[in-house]
Design an enzyme around this catalytic site. Sequence first.
Site, PDB file in Angstrom:
ATOM      1  N   CYS A 109       0.851  -1.291  -0.194  1.00  0.00           N
ATOM      2  CA  CYS A 109      -0.200   0.003   0.001  1.00  0.00           C
ATOM      3  C   CYS A 109       0.801   1.354   0.200  1.00  0.00           C
ATOM      4  CB  CYS A 109      -1.084  -0.078   1.299  1.00  0.00           C
ATOM      5  SG  CYS A 109      -2.102   1.495   1.330  1.00  0.00           S
ATOM      6  N   HIS A 151      -8.815  -3.269  -3.335  1.00  0.00           N
ATOM      7  CA  HIS A 151      -8.120  -2.602  -2.337  1.00  0.00           C
ATOM      8  C   HIS A 151      -8.298  -1.129  -2.320  1.00  0.00           C
ATOM      9  CE1 HIS A 151      -3.713  -2.029  -0.728  1.00  0.00           C
ATOM     10  NE2 HIS A 151      -4.133  -0.665  -0.970  1.00  0.00           N
ATOM     11  N   GLU A 152      -8.717  -0.718  -3.507  1.00  0.00           N
ATOM     12  CA  GLU A 152      -8.745   0.718  -3.688  1.00  0.00           C
ATOM     13  C   GLU A 152     -10.081   0.937  -3.163  1.00  0.00           C
ATOM     14  OE1 GLU A 152      -6.609   2.619  -4.194  1.00  0.00           O
ATOM     15  OE2 GLU A 152      -5.110   1.053  -4.723  1.00  0.00           O
ATOM     16  N   HIS A 155     -10.005   1.496   0.394  1.00  0.00           N
ATOM     17  CA  HIS A 155      -9.547   2.890   0.943  1.00  0.00           C
ATOM     18  C   HIS A 155     -10.826   3.895   0.843  1.00  0.00           C
ATOM     19  CE1 HIS A 155      -5.558   2.642   1.097  1.00  0.00           C
ATOM     20  NE2 HIS A 155      -5.099   2.184   0.084  1.00  0.00           N
TER      21      HIS A 155
END
Length: 187
Positions: A109, A151-152, A155
């Site tokens: 990350c 993953h994004e 966020h």
Amino acid sequence: MIDVRPSQRMRDLGVVQHGAGILAEPTRALTLPAERDEAERITDELFAAMERIGQVHPFAKGMGIAAPQIGIGRAAAVVQPPGDAPAIILLNPRITDRSDDVDEQYEGCLSFFDVRGLVPRPLKIIVETTALTGEIVATVYERGLARLIHHEIDHLDGLLYTARMRAGVDPIPVEEYRQTGRAWAYE
């Protein structure tokens, strides 16, 4: 010569680092098409950040960056798949379905680049995003691309990959990670 830690290098490139409140907060959706100009401005900033970062670090597995990582609390992210595939713009993304089949791979990350973590993720996800016109579009992503997209989206939901790691499994120092420069392996 002074050895600069990877996380410090990312901070110097404008990436918000672990511990900043914005990384732990869910983002605010973009109202499209009304906020089209704002969405385009944020997307341009994300592409500029990716360009800066890509000049100092290669990403064989692809890379992504979410608006909170550049200090913007809005639901926008950009993912660059590995190879020459075009970048994927994610506005108001939402995972609507996921496969039961999961695999575990190491992830890094930009917001804490000194470590890598073994993260279980579904092998296939369906994601709804909002186009600049306001239209909702559903897309299926699989394997490594599903991992990058998920993953994004995490966020944008205020989650870091460590929240997805199995109990008792800790991230490892980047110096111990042996897969830099290689794509994720799938059978």
